[in-house]
Design a protein around this motif. Sequence first.
Motif, short mmCIF file in Angstrom:
data_model
loop_
_atom_site.label_atom_id
_atom_site.label_comp_id
_atom_site.label_asym_id
_atom_site.label_seq_id
_atom_site.Cartn_x
_atom_site.Cartn_y
_atom_site.Cartn_z
N ILE A 10 0.78 -1.18 -0.03
CA ILE A 10 0.02 -0.07 -0.07
C ILE A 10 0.93 1.17 0.03
N SER A 11 0.52 2.10 -0.69
CA SER A 11 1.29 3.60 -0.90
C SER A 11 0.67 4.61 -0.14
N VAL A 12 1.40 5.69 0.08
CA VAL A 12 0.94 6.86 0.80
C VAL A 12 -0.24 7.45 -0.02
N ASP A 13 -0.06 7.47 -1.43
CA ASP A 13 -1.14 7.63 -2.13
C ASP A 13 -2.52 7.09 -1.95
N ASP A 14 -2.44 5.76 -1.62
CA ASP A 14 -3.39 4.99 -1.11
C ASP A 14 -3.88 5.38 -0.02
N SER A 43 -0.72 2.22 6.86
CA SER A 43 -0.15 0.65 6.45
C SER A 43 -0.01 -0.13 7.48
N PRO A 44 -0.06 -1.17 7.75
CA PRO A 44 0.48 -2.15 8.81
C PRO A 44 1.70 -1.96 9.20
N GLY A 45 2.62 -1.93 8.03
CA GLY A 45 4.14 -1.85 8.44
C GLY A 45 4.48 -3.19 8.14
N ILE A 46 5.76 -3.26 8.12
CA ILE A 46 6.45 -4.68 8.04
C ILE A 46 6.18 -5.57 9.28
N ASP A 47 6.39 -4.99 10.47
CA ASP A 47 6.16 -5.52 11.70
C ASP A 47 4.66 -5.44 12.30
#
Length: 167
Positions: free
Chosen positions: A48-52, A80-84
């Motif tokens: 997911i992007s910042v624009d999303d 976004s949920p991020g990597i962790d």
Amino acid sequence: MDAQIRRIEGIVTPSIEAMGFEVVRVMITGGQRPTLQIMADRSDGTMISVDDCAEISRTVSAVLDVEDPIAGEYTLEVSSPGIDRPLTRLKDFERWAGFDARVDMAVPIDGRKRFSGRIKGVAEGERVQVELDDKAGMIDLPFEGISRAKLVLTDALLEASRPEGQN
């Protein structure tokens, strides 16, 4: 999950899903001017992007303005949920099987509330299987009893989260 969070989730989820995303978590933090945090992911599993996030924020903001589920002023934060990432749905435990996680239970199991180890998957009866780090073997944790769970940042997780074609 409290009634207000369930209500907000019910209000925003149809719009977010219609846009091709999934709601990962809805949370309210803060006091005087609370923050409504909506964590979303792409339905197709891509990043997911910042624009999303901005697009989701605009859409959700309009829906929330009509429904007005939070009294007074608040800040809307879409991320976004991020990597962790937090693991909030049963399918998260299926998708991230093979990766390390930390799971906190609402009620102790065998005298423990916190479990760390490798996610092995989901067993019958909505039970999350975790191979424990402390060599205590495998444990099945009831999904409905999990108060919080998240992936642990490891080299393997970083590698799996890297966009295709990047090293």
